[in-house]
Write an enzyme that holds these catalytic residues in place. Structure first.
Site, PDB file in Angstrom:
ATOM      1  N   LEU A  46       7.825  27.296  52.435  1.00 52.50           N
ATOM      2  CA  LEU A  46       8.071  28.540  51.714  1.00 52.50           C
ATOM      3  C   LEU A  46       7.606  29.754  52.505  1.00 52.50           C
ATOM      4  CD1 LEU A  46       6.918  27.492  48.120  1.00 52.50           C
ATOM      5  CD2 LEU A  46       9.258  27.645  48.976  1.00 52.50           C
ATOM      6  N   GLY A  66      -2.160  33.162  57.888  1.00 50.89           N
ATOM      7  CA  GLY A  66      -3.276  32.832  58.761  1.00 50.89           C
ATOM      8  C   GLY A  66      -3.949  31.533  58.382  1.00 50.89           C
ATOM      9  N   PHE A  67      -3.872  31.129  57.128  1.00 45.36           N
ATOM     10  CA  PHE A  67      -4.508  29.899  56.668  1.00 45.36           C
ATOM     11  C   PHE A  67      -3.690  28.676  57.073  1.00 45.36           C
ATOM     12  CE2 PHE A  67      -5.486  26.643  53.538  1.00 45.36           C
ATOM     13  CZ  PHE A  67      -6.864  26.724  53.426  1.00 45.36           C
ATOM     14  N   ASP A  84      -7.379  42.727  50.942  1.00 48.55           N
ATOM     15  CA  ASP A  84      -6.169  42.509  51.736  1.00 48.55           C
ATOM     16  C   ASP A  84      -4.928  42.773  50.887  1.00 48.55           C
ATOM     17  OD1 ASP A  84      -4.803  39.827  53.834  1.00 48.55           O
ATOM     18  OD2 ASP A  84      -4.825  42.015  54.084  1.00 48.55           O
TER      19      ASP A  84
END
Length: 918
Positions: free
Chosen positions: A614, A618-619, A734
Site C-alpha cells: 500500500l 521510513g519504518f 510530523d
C-alpha cells in the site's frame, strides 16, 4: 458477465424464480436469517412455494403506502412464480419505503428486489425508470425500457451491503419516469467474512453470477443448493468451450470469503480445439449517476481432474491481474478476486495457460459486481426509530416515508433536523399541531434526545403528560394547548419550568391541574409537592457533591501515579528514554488491552504473503491484508534496513493504545515476533491526502473545495484532541499531507505517531537533542530551540492548509525550490487570491471562505509560536469557513451516491455492449 447467447428454454425458465422465509407480517428474520416479501399479496398469512419449500410473507407489515394490484391475466403463464402474479404500485408520493426490522447492526445482508409489470394498470406502458435506495444511499435505477419484453418479463436487482442499524429501508423513488412498483423483496443475512469488498463505505451491486457449464443446462442454482440463496445462472457456449464435471464433492478453501456452493463448483469450462486461453471482454457503462463505474470481479476455480498439471495466468487488459501463475486445487474451491474496484472503459480478461502447464485453463464460476458508495449515514438510529414509532402510533401519512432527515429534499414535513459535519442528523423540532392526533402522548417522544421544540397543540390527545419528557436535555418549548389532557404536570417538568429552562404551554386542557385553574392544589398539597421535589433534589445534590469530591481526589492521585507509571514518553533514536514502564523496550509489558498480538506467520497469512504494498515510509512497507472475519487492515512491517528502530515502534504502539478519536487512525494489533516487528492498523481505503491533492487518487479527480474544507476540519479536530483531549497532551511532530489518511468516505484521520511526544506545560517541557520532522513542514522556532510545542504542530498544519488551498506541494520546485508559505505570501500580499487557489477547482468555492482559510494558514505559519493560534482556535475558524461554503451552496444536497444502472431481463443480466466471450 453474460455469454454470447442464451437458449430460449433457459429464458423461459428464468420466469419461475421464487424464494422466501416463513414469516408473518412485520416479523423478524427466520432461523436462516431470511426475510421474503410478496409485494401486493392480499392475504394475511405466509404461503409455501412448492419449488424450494420456502415461503413468502405479505407486505402489509412492512409498508403502509401504495396499492395492491394484479398483473393482467394474459401474463399469468404456467412457469411464472406465484409471487409475480401481484405487485404493489406507488402512484402517490415521491418516496415510498419498505422497513425491514430486527436486523443486526453492522452485519452484511443481501437485498434483492423483483419486478414484473404485466400490464397491471391496463395502459400497456411500463414506467420508463425509477430509482431504488437502500436507506439514504442510492442503489440503482430500474430502467424497464431496456428489457426485451418490458411488459411481461421478470427482472431482479441485488446488492450486498453492511446495514448500520437494526433496521433497513428499501425505498422506491419516483423520478418522473412513471409510477414505481415492486413484485417481491428479499433479504438474506450473510456471514461477516463473506464479500470482504462490501464495507460500511461501499456496497456491491450484482451484475451477474454464473455457473459455468452445468450438466443440466436449464438448472438455476439457488437455495437450498446455495444456503445464502444467491442465484447462479447457467453459462456455456459449446462452440468455444469444452465442459468438465465431477460427481465428487468439492469443498471450500477460500477462508469463507465467498463460499461458492459445491454444486456450482462441480462443473467448469475449458478452451476447445487446443486453445490455451479463455477470453472475456465487456465495456463499462457510465451513467449520469456514475460516470466512472467501478467493477469487482470474483473468479472461482477448482480442479476436477485427478493428477492434472494445470497452471495459468489471469490478465486484465494485457496486464497481470493475479501476479503469479495459479494452480487450482483438486476438488477444493478457491477464488481470485479484486480487492478494490477497477475503473476502466474497456475490460479484456484472459486466462492463459502457463508454459509448463500440460492442460489448458479452466473456470468454474464467475461473479461480477459494480460498486456503490454507502457513505451517507441516515438519521441517528434512536431518533429514526422513535420517529417511526410516532408515525405508526398516530397513523401519520403526509410524506413520512424513509429516513426522517435525509436526503434533505425528501425530509419529513413539519420536522427539523440538525446536520453536523461529523455526526448523524438529529431531530431538533417536531410540529404536529392540528394533525388530528388521538390517544395518549407517546413515550417515544422522550427518545428524541436532541429535541428542542415540540408542538402537539390543537389535537385530541388524552391521558396524562409523561414525566419522561423532562429528561430531554435540549428541550426548551412544549406546546400541549388545545387537547384533552388530565392529571397534574409531572414534577420533572415542574422543576424545568421553575428554573426557567422550559416553556410549557398547556392552555385549553380543562382537566389538567396546573395550580392556576379550578383544579388548583391546596396549600397543603402544594407543600407536599414542594417536599417531594425538594427532598430528592437535596439528596441528589449531596450524593453528587460527594461523588465529585471522591472523583477529584482519585484523579489527583492517579495523575500523580500516572506521571511515574501510566504514561511512558519514548524519545526517538539519539534521545534519552525518560521512562522504563514498558520493561526496558519490551512490548510485552505494554498495557495493550483491546489490541491483538499477531505472530509473523499470521501476518503472512492475512497479507497473502505480503503480496500487495500500500505504501512505504521510513519504518518500512505497509501491506494490504484481511483478517479472518473479512476486515481489511493495513500492516506496517518494520524493515531490517529501516533507520527507525525499536524506540519509534514502541512509542507509536504505546501511544495508539491510549488515544481513541474518530480522526486518528486506530491500531488493531501488533507483532513482536523475534526480529519481526509490525503494527496492524485500520484500513484507509483512499490513501493519503497528498495523493488526492495531487490528483493521483484512483479516479484522478480533483478534490472539490467543500471536501477539502471537511478534510481540513477533521484533521484539525484530530490534532486538537492530541493537544487538549489527551492527558498528558501529545505533540505529533510530523504533521504533513502524507500523514493524513482518508477512508472510503474521504474522512480524514491523522496517522504515524512514531515521533510523537508527551509533555506537560508546567512540569515537563520537551527538549530534544535532535530535530525531527519533514522539510517544508518543520517549525523554524523548534529548529532553532530544539523545544517542540503544540504550536509546532500548528505550524505544520498551516502548511497542509496551504496545500489544500493551492494544490501545490510544501516545497515548490519550479522555477527554483520555494517554500509554499513564501510563495503564497507574495501573491496574497497583492490581493491575488486567484493566483493562489488551485485552478482545477474551477471557481467552485466561496471566495471569502478561501480567503479566510488562507489567512488561517498564514497565521498558523507565523515565525513566532506566540503569534500562532491554538488548534482549538483553528477548529472554530474552519467551522465558520464551512458555514460560508454551505451558504454559497444553499439548496444543493451534496454527497449524492453514484451507481451503475442495472436491470435484469428474464433474470438474465443485460449489458448493452457485452460482456462477450471468445
Amino acid at each position: 458477465m453474460a455469454p454470447p447467447s442464451w437458449p430460449p428454454c433457459l429464458l423461459l425458465l428464468l420466469l419461475c424464480l421464487a424464494g422466501g422465509g416463513i414469516l408473518q407480517p412485520g416479523a423478524q428474520p427466520d432461523s436462516k436469517g431470511f426475510i421474503s416479501i410478496d409485494c401486493g399479496y392480499p392475504g394475511e398469512t405466509s404461503y409455501v412455494d412448492d419449488t424450494n419449500g420456502l415461503s413468502y410473507s405479505p407486505d402489509a407489515g412492512f409498508t403502509d403506502a401504495g396499492t395492491n394490484r394484479n398483473i393482467s391475466g394474459e401474463y399469468v403463464r404456467p412457469l411464472l412464480s406465484r409471487r409475480a402474479h401481484n405487485l404493489r404500485s406507488f402512484p402517490d408520493g415521491r418516496r415510498n419505503c419498505y422497513t425491514l426490522r430486527s436486523l443486526v447492526s453492522g452485519l452484511k445482508y443481501l437485498i434483492r428486489a423483483n419486478f414484473v409489470y404485466g400490464n397491471y394498470d391496463g395502459l400497456n406502458r411500463p414506467p420508463a425508470s425509477f430509482d431504488l435506495h437502500i436507506g439514504v444511499n442510492f442503489w440503482t435505477t430500474v430502467n424497464l425500457s431496456s428489457w426485451s419484453d418490458p411488459v411481461g418479463s421478470l427482472a431482479w436487482v441485488e446488492a450486498v451491503v453492511v446495514v448500520p442499524d437494526e433496521f433497513v429501508q428499501v425505498c422506491l423513488v419516483n423520478t418522473g419516469g412513471g409510477t414505481p412498483f415492486i413484485s417481491g423483496l428479499d433479504l438474506r443475512a450473510l456471514k461477516r467474512k463473506l464479500y470482504p469488498q462490501a464495507t460500511v463505505e461501499q456496497g456491491l451491486v450484482a451484475i451477474g453470477r454464473f455457473n459455468a457449464a452445468p450438466t443440466n443446462k436449464s438448472y438455476i442454482a439457488r437455495y437450498p443448493d446455495d444456503p445464502h440463496d444467491r442465484i447462479w445462472y447457467p453459462w456455456y457456449d459449446a462452440t468455444i468451450w469444452a465442459e468438465l464435471s465431477t460427481t465428487h464433492t468439492v469443498t471450500n478453501a477460500d477462508y469463507g470469503l465467498f463460499e461458492a456452493p459445491p454444486v456450482v463448483m462441480q462443473t467448469a469450462i475449458t478452451p476447445r480445439n487446443g486453445s490455451r486461453s479463455i477470453v472475456f471482454y465487456w465495456d463499462a457503462e457510465p451513467t449520469p449517476n456514475d460516470p466512472s463505474p467501478g467493477y469487482i470481479i470474483v473468479m472461482h476455480f477448482a480442479e476436477l481432474q485427478l493428477d492434472a498439471v494445470r497452471n495459468f495466468y489471469v490478465n486484465l487488459n494485457g496486464k497481470p491481474w493475479y501476479s503469479d501463475a495459479y494452480t487450482p486445487d483438486y476438488l477444493r474451491s478457491n477464488a481470485v478476486y479484486d480487492i478494490v474496484p477497477n475503473r476502466q472503459r474497456h475490460y479484456n480478461l484472459t486466462i492463459d495457460a502457463a508454459t509448463n502447464s500440460t492442460l489448458p485453463p479452466i473456470l468454474n464460476a464467475v461473479e461480477l459486481f459494480s460498486v456503490i458508495p454507502t457513505t451517507i449515514v441516515g438519521t441517528d438510529s434512536q431518533d429514526a426509530s422513535a420517529a417511526m414509532e410516532i408515525k405508526a402510533k398516530y397513523q401519520v401519512h403526509k410524506n413520512w416515508m424513509g429516513d426522517p432527515c435525509l436526503p434533505k429534499t425528501m425530509a419529513w414535513d413539519r420536522l427539523t433536523c440538525s446536520h453536523a459535519i461529523a455526526s448523524r442528523p438529529r431531530i431538533t423540532s417536531l410540529n404536529m399541531s392540528s394533525s388530528g392526533l388521538t390517544g395518549n402522548i407517546s413515550t417515544s417522544f422522550a427518545d428524541l434526545k436532541a429535541l428542542q421544540y415540540l408542538d402537539l397543540s390543537n389535537n385530541n390527545l388524552t391521558g396524562s403528560i409523561p414525566d419522561a419528557l423532562s429528561e430531554l436535555p435540549s428541550l426548551t418549548v412544549i406546546d400541549f394547548s388545545g387537547n384533552q389532557l388530565h392529571g397534574s404536570i409531572p414534577p420533572g417538568l415542574l422543576k424545568r419550568i421553575q428554573d426557567g429552562t422550559l416553556d410549557l404551554r398547556h392552555g385549553n386542557n380543562s382537566e389538567l391541574c396546573t395550580g392556576s385553574n379550578s383544579c388548583q392544589l391546596s396549600a397543603k398539597r402544594k407543600n407536599k409537592v414542594a417536599i417531594y421535589v425538594a427532598v430528592p433534589i437535596l439528596v441528589i445534590l449531596v450524593i453528587v457533591s460527594a461523588a465529585i469530591l471522591v472523583f477529584f481526589l482519585l484523579r489527583r492521585r492517579n495523575q500523580q501515579q500516572g506521571s511515574m507509571n501510566n504514561m511512558t514518553t519514548v524519545k526517538p533514536q539519539n534521545e534519552e528514554v525518560m521512562s522504563t514502564s514498558y520493561g526496558g523496550g519490551d512490548i510485552d509489558s505494554l498495557r495493550i488491552v483491546e489490541n491483538r498480538r499477531f505472530t509473523y506467520k499470521e501476518l503472512e497469512m492475512i497479507t497473502n504473503g505480503f503480496k500487495r504494498v500500500l505504501g512505504q515510509g521510513g519504518f518500512g512497507r505497509v501491506y494490504d491484508g484481511f483478517l479472518e472475519d473479512g476486515t481489511q487492515v493495513a500492516v506496517k512491517l518494520r524493515s531490517h534496513a529501516s533507520n527507525q528502530g525499536v524506540k519509534e515502534f514502541l512509542a507509536e504502539a504505546q501511544i495508539l493504545t491510549r488515544i481513541h478519536h474518530k480522526n486518528l487512525v486506530s491500531m488493531i494489533g501488533y507483532c513482536k515476533d523475534g526480529k519481526y516487528m509490525a503494527l496492524v492498523y485500520e484500513y484507509m481505503a483512499e490513501g493519503t491526502l497528498r495523493e488526492h491533492i495531487a490528483g493521483n487518487d484512483r479516479n484522478g479527480a480533483c478534490l472539490p473545495w467543500k471536501q477539502r474544507l471537511r478534510i481540513a476540519l477533521e484533521s484539525a479536530q484530530g490534532l486538537e484532541y492530541l493537544h487538549k483531549g489527551c492527558n498528558p497532551p501529545l505533540i505529533h511532530r510530523d504533521v504533513k499531507a502524507t500523514n493524513i489518511l482518508l477512508n472510503a468516505r474521504l474522512e480524514a484521520k491523522i496517522a504515524d505517531f512514531g515521533l510523537s511526544r508527551a509533555f506537560d506545560h508546567d512540569t515537563d517541557p520537551v527538549y530534544t537533542n535532535a530535530v525531527f520532522g519533514t522539510p517544508g513542514y518543520m517549525d523554524p522556532e523548534y529548529q532553532a530551540t530544539m523545544h517542540p510545542t503544540t504550536k509546532s504542530d500548528v505550524y505544520s498544519f498551516g502548511v497542509v492548509l496551504l496545500e489544500l488551498v493551492t494544490g501545490n506541494t510544501a516545497i515548490l520546485s519550479d522555477p527554483e525550490p520555494t517554500n509554499i508559505i513564501h510563495w503564497s505570501q507574495q501573491r496574497l500580499a497583492r490581493g491575488n487570491i486567484e493566483g493562489v487557489v488551485d485552478v482545477r477547482m474551477h471557481n467552485g468555492y466561496d471566495v471569502n471562505g478561501v480567503w479566510k482559510v488562507a489567512e488561517i494558514a498564514l497565521k498558523c505559519t507565523s515565525q513566532g509560536s506566540a503569534q500562532r493560534p491554538t488548534m482549538s482556535d483553528v477548529v472554530a475558524q474552519l467551522q465558520e469557513c464551512i458555514k460560508l461554503e454551505e451558504g454559497r451552496a444553499h439548496g444543493f444536497d451534496a454527497g449524492v451516491s453514484n451507481n451503475t444502472a442495472f436491470e435484469m431481463e428474464h433474470g438474465v443480466p443485460t449489458v448493452a455492449t457485452g460482456p462477450a466471450a471468445r
